[in-house]
Design an enzyme around this catalytic site. Sequence first.
Site, PDB file in Angstrom:
ATOM      1  N   ASP A  25     -27.498  50.389 -10.743  1.00 24.28           N
ATOM      2  CA  ASP A  25     -27.972  49.374 -11.692  1.00 24.28           C
ATOM      3  C   ASP A  25     -29.267  49.813 -12.384  1.00 24.28           C
ATOM      4  O   ASP A  25     -30.054  50.570 -11.823  1.00 24.28           O
ATOM      5  CB  ASP A  25     -28.199  48.055 -10.937  1.00 24.28           C
ATOM      6  CG  ASP A  25     -28.261  46.861 -11.881  1.00 24.28           C
ATOM      7  OD1 ASP A  25     -27.818  46.994 -13.047  1.00 24.28           O
ATOM      8  OD2 ASP A  25     -28.774  45.806 -11.463  1.00 24.28           O
ATOM      9  N   ASN A  73     -18.371  42.542 -15.826  1.00 26.09           N
ATOM     10  CA  ASN A  73     -18.913  43.350 -16.934  1.00 26.09           C
ATOM     11  C   ASN A  73     -18.046  43.306 -18.191  1.00 26.09           C
ATOM     12  O   ASN A  73     -18.506  43.658 -19.287  1.00 26.09           O
ATOM     13  CB  ASN A  73     -19.129  44.815 -16.505  1.00 26.09           C
ATOM     14  CG  ASN A  73     -20.275  45.008 -15.529  1.00 26.09           C
ATOM     15  OD1 ASN A  73     -20.265  45.925 -14.699  1.00 26.09           O
ATOM     16  ND2 ASN A  73     -21.293  44.150 -15.603  1.00 26.09           N
TER      17      ASN A  73
END
Length: 256
Positions: A25, A73
Site C-alpha cells: 500500500d 479497487n
Amino acid sequence: MKSDAFVTSGLDMDRLPVHVAIIMDGNGRWAKKRLKNRVTGHEKGSRTVRTIVTACRELGIQYLTLYAFSTENWARPKSEVSALMRLLKKFLVSEQQDLMEKGICLQVLGQMEKLPEDVRKQALETIDATRNNHDMTLNLALSYGSRQEITDAVQAVAQKVAAGELAAEDICEKTVADHLYTSGMPDPDLLIRTSGEFRLSNFLLWQSAYAEIFVTHTLWPDFTREEFTEILTNYQKRDRRFGRVECNMPSDGSPQ
Ligand code: IPE
Ligand code: IPE
Ligand code: MG
C-alpha cells in the site's frame, strides 16, 4: 541460491517464515508527495515487487502472497483501473522469463474472470508456463476479496452437501480451508502492510488467524530488501504462542 548479504544479516535461516503475505500500500501517496500522478506511483511500486520477489527467492521463502488489486479497487476511477491492468500485464510479460530462471511458480488468488480478457489470457499463460516450478510460489491476489473467497467456499461446500457428496456434520475447518483459493498452501506466518494503515482491507481474513502482523510507515515504492530483512529479524524475535502457554511454564505460574 542464498546470497551472502542475507546470510550475514543476522537472520536465522532455519527459522524463516514459510509464507509471507504483503499488503502493498501507499503507491498513490508516494506519487502525491512528488506531485506526480498515481500511476507513476504504481509504476514505481511494480519495481518494488521485483525486488521483494527476488529477496524471498534468495532467502528460500516458499510462499509469497502479494495483494495487488482488491475487489473494492474496481471502484477506483476507470483510468486508474486500466493503468493498473496495463501494468499488471506488463509485469506478467516482463517477469515470466525471470520466474522460470528462478524456479518460481505463479498463482493468482481472486476472481480471474473479472480481469480484462488480455490480462486474464496473459495470467493464464504465465501460470501455465511456471506450473512445474517448485522453488517458490508467488501468489498474486488480483480482484481478491477475502469475504468473496469465503462466500465462494461456503457456496461450494453447500453444493456438495446438497448433492449428497458431503454430510453437513463432517464440515470442519479443513473443509473450509480446502475450498479457499489458498487450498493446499500453508497459512501466512508473517503479514506486512506498508504505508502505516492498521487494517486488513479484506485480505486473507481466514488464513491470517495466527499471522504475525507488521505495519511499516514506509510507502510501498520506498520499501527495500533491507527493511524487509529487518522485519524478518523482528519476526524471529516474536513469541508465537498460538493460544498456548510457554512450554516450560507450569499452569500455576510457579517456577519449575
Ligand atoms: C496500493 O497503493 C496499490 C493498490 C491498491 C492497487 P494505493 O493505490 O492504495 O496507494 P494509496 O494508499 O492511495 O497511497
Ligand atoms: C488494499 O489497499 C488493497 C491493495 C493493496 C491491493 P487499499 O488502498 O485498496 O485499501 P484501503 O482503501 O486503504 O483500505
Ligand atoms: Mg491504498
